[in-house]
Design an enzyme around this catalytic site. Sequence first.
Site, PDB file in Angstrom:
ATOM      1  N   LYS A  34       0.845  -1.201   0.000  1.00 22.98           N
ATOM      2  CA  LYS A  34       0.000   0.000   0.000  1.00 22.98           C
ATOM      3  C   LYS A  34       0.883   1.255   0.000  1.00 22.98           C
ATOM      4  O   LYS A  34       2.088   1.174   0.273  1.00 22.98           O
ATOM      5  CB  LYS A  34      -0.894  -0.013   1.237  1.00 22.98           C
ATOM      6  CG  LYS A  34      -0.116   0.048   2.552  1.00 22.98           C
ATOM      7  CD  LYS A  34      -0.978  -0.319   3.748  1.00 22.98           C
ATOM      8  CE  LYS A  34      -0.167  -0.226   5.035  1.00 22.98           C
ATOM      9  NZ  LYS A  34      -0.811  -0.926   6.153  1.00 22.98           N
ATOM     10  N   ARG A 128     -10.223  -0.139  15.072  1.00 24.61           N
ATOM     11  CA  ARG A 128     -10.269   0.666  13.857  1.00 24.61           C
ATOM     12  C   ARG A 128     -11.233  -0.038  12.913  1.00 24.61           C
ATOM     13  O   ARG A 128     -12.396   0.295  12.852  1.00 24.61           O
ATOM     14  CB  ARG A 128      -8.858   0.832  13.266  1.00 24.61           C
ATOM     15  CG  ARG A 128      -8.814   1.771  12.083  1.00 24.61           C
ATOM     16  CD  ARG A 128      -7.389   1.953  11.531  1.00 24.61           C
ATOM     17  NE  ARG A 128      -6.757   0.700  11.082  1.00 24.61           N
ATOM     18  CZ  ARG A 128      -5.562   0.638  10.504  1.00 24.61           C
ATOM     19  NH1 ARG A 128      -4.843   1.746  10.312  1.00 24.61           N
ATOM     20  NH2 ARG A 128      -5.067  -0.518  10.114  1.00 24.61           N
ATOM     21  N   TYR A 251      16.344  29.981   7.671  1.00 25.30           N
ATOM     22  CA  TYR A 251      15.129  30.669   8.105  1.00 25.30           C
ATOM     23  C   TYR A 251      15.004  30.670   9.622  1.00 25.30           C
ATOM     24  O   TYR A 251      15.290  29.648  10.261  1.00 25.30           O
ATOM     25  CB  TYR A 251      13.886  29.988   7.518  1.00 25.30           C
ATOM     26  CG  TYR A 251      13.741  30.131   6.022  1.00 25.30           C
ATOM     27  CD1 TYR A 251      13.689  31.394   5.425  1.00 25.30           C
ATOM     28  CD2 TYR A 251      13.643  29.019   5.200  1.00 25.30           C
ATOM     29  CE1 TYR A 251      13.538  31.529   4.042  1.00 25.30           C
ATOM     30  CE2 TYR A 251      13.491  29.138   3.828  1.00 25.30           C
ATOM     31  CZ  TYR A 251      13.440  30.399   3.256  1.00 25.30           C
ATOM     32  OH  TYR A 251      13.291  30.523   1.905  1.00 25.30           O
ATOM     33  N   MET A 299      12.544  24.112   2.090  1.00 24.23           N
ATOM     34  CA  MET A 299      11.745  23.293   1.176  1.00 24.23           C
ATOM     35  C   MET A 299      12.618  22.405   0.290  1.00 24.23           C
ATOM     36  O   MET A 299      12.366  21.209   0.139  1.00 24.23           O
ATOM     37  CB  MET A 299      10.858  24.200   0.311  1.00 24.23           C
ATOM     38  CG  MET A 299       9.872  23.432  -0.534  1.00 24.23           C
ATOM     39  SD  MET A 299       8.873  24.503  -1.573  1.00 24.23           S
ATOM     40  CE  MET A 299       7.791  25.270  -0.391  1.00 24.23           C
TER      41      MET A 299
END
Length: 368
Positions: A34, A128, A251, A299
């Site tokens: 998956k 679940r 940053y 990024m």
Amino acid sequence: MVYRSWAEINLSNLEENLKNIHSFTKKDIFAVIKADAYGHGAIEIGRFLDKQKDVKYLCVATAQEGKDLRESKVKKPILVLGGILKEELELFNRYNLTPVISDFTHLELLKHLKPQKIHLKFDTGMHRLGFYYEDMPKILRYTKGIQIEGVMSHFPCADTNPNLTKNQIKNFREIINQLKNLTKQSFRYVHLQNTAGLIYQCDFCNSVRVGLGLYGTKPFEDFPIPIKQVMTVRAKIIASKSVKKGSSISYTGSFTAKKDMKIAVISFGYADGLPRSLSNKGYFLIRGNKAKIIGNITMDMTIVDISDISNINVGDEVLISGENLRFEILAKLADTIPYEIMCNISNRVFRKFLRKKKDETAVNFGSR
Ligand SMILES: *Cc1c(COP(=O)(O)O)cnc(C)c1O
């Protein structure tokens, strides 16, 4: 194709992990592919596992993932772990996908299912997906004439909670016995264990669903089966320079140089899948040397300290993760789990599929 970051997917390691897991468990393997095979590339991994005789089923999360495999000529049975929605019926029928039935709305759909073959899921403690033991009489009203090919349950804490896990095994055994009595069927596949659960005895189960272990990641430190990380992530250095004592870096200026330093800029950032929480915590390897991440991960780029590493050139390769810097280590530093890190390695990171064991440069390349 020119790329600055790539993930080598070593299919020989995958094959070896599969072999070692199979000889440890001696049960049929349901290979879980998956989420694009946990970021490894579901098409290539699916095609490869399609040829492995110990693999009896491929498991995906959604019908769409199953369709993508069928369109890539994958022949083995495909189990859709996430159940079945009304609007997916056509995909199940057209692409011969097997649903995991775990909800009364799923049971309602069975009359429209063409290859009437299902795996029934019971909730033994995850809460679940899955029916409860008490639901059995109602389930059986819907499953007349339908082949219950498999019965399954799932562990939430096989790596952390032996009491819960053992209790689940006991409950699931009871469910199987009861179900056999009531249906007079025997089930081709009975499966409960995931990778972490492989260490438990489940003699009444004949198959296991493994994802993590196939990709060579250990669910806990002293995992007894020898496995090797399948994915090796690398990126290139795109710049390097000196910074003066007192300079703040990247940053928000979360790092300040305490001395004059040498830094390198690596073409790998959070858009490539590096958790931003590794800012000022993680490290990469450059020719085996630790290069600490300094300042905030951005990024597209990450800055590392190379003050103590000599002969660094722009264009050099950096190891982001591999057998020597495993996803387990990154996950621990980032306060997450290895699954999340490997799933998040993004599409910009080019996938190279390697086959040969010794000379990994002379290989068949494929891309996804
Ligand atoms: C993802 C998944 C697995 C595989 O678990 P691993 O820990 O990766 O081995 C098994 N069963 C179900 C139902 C899953 O969703």
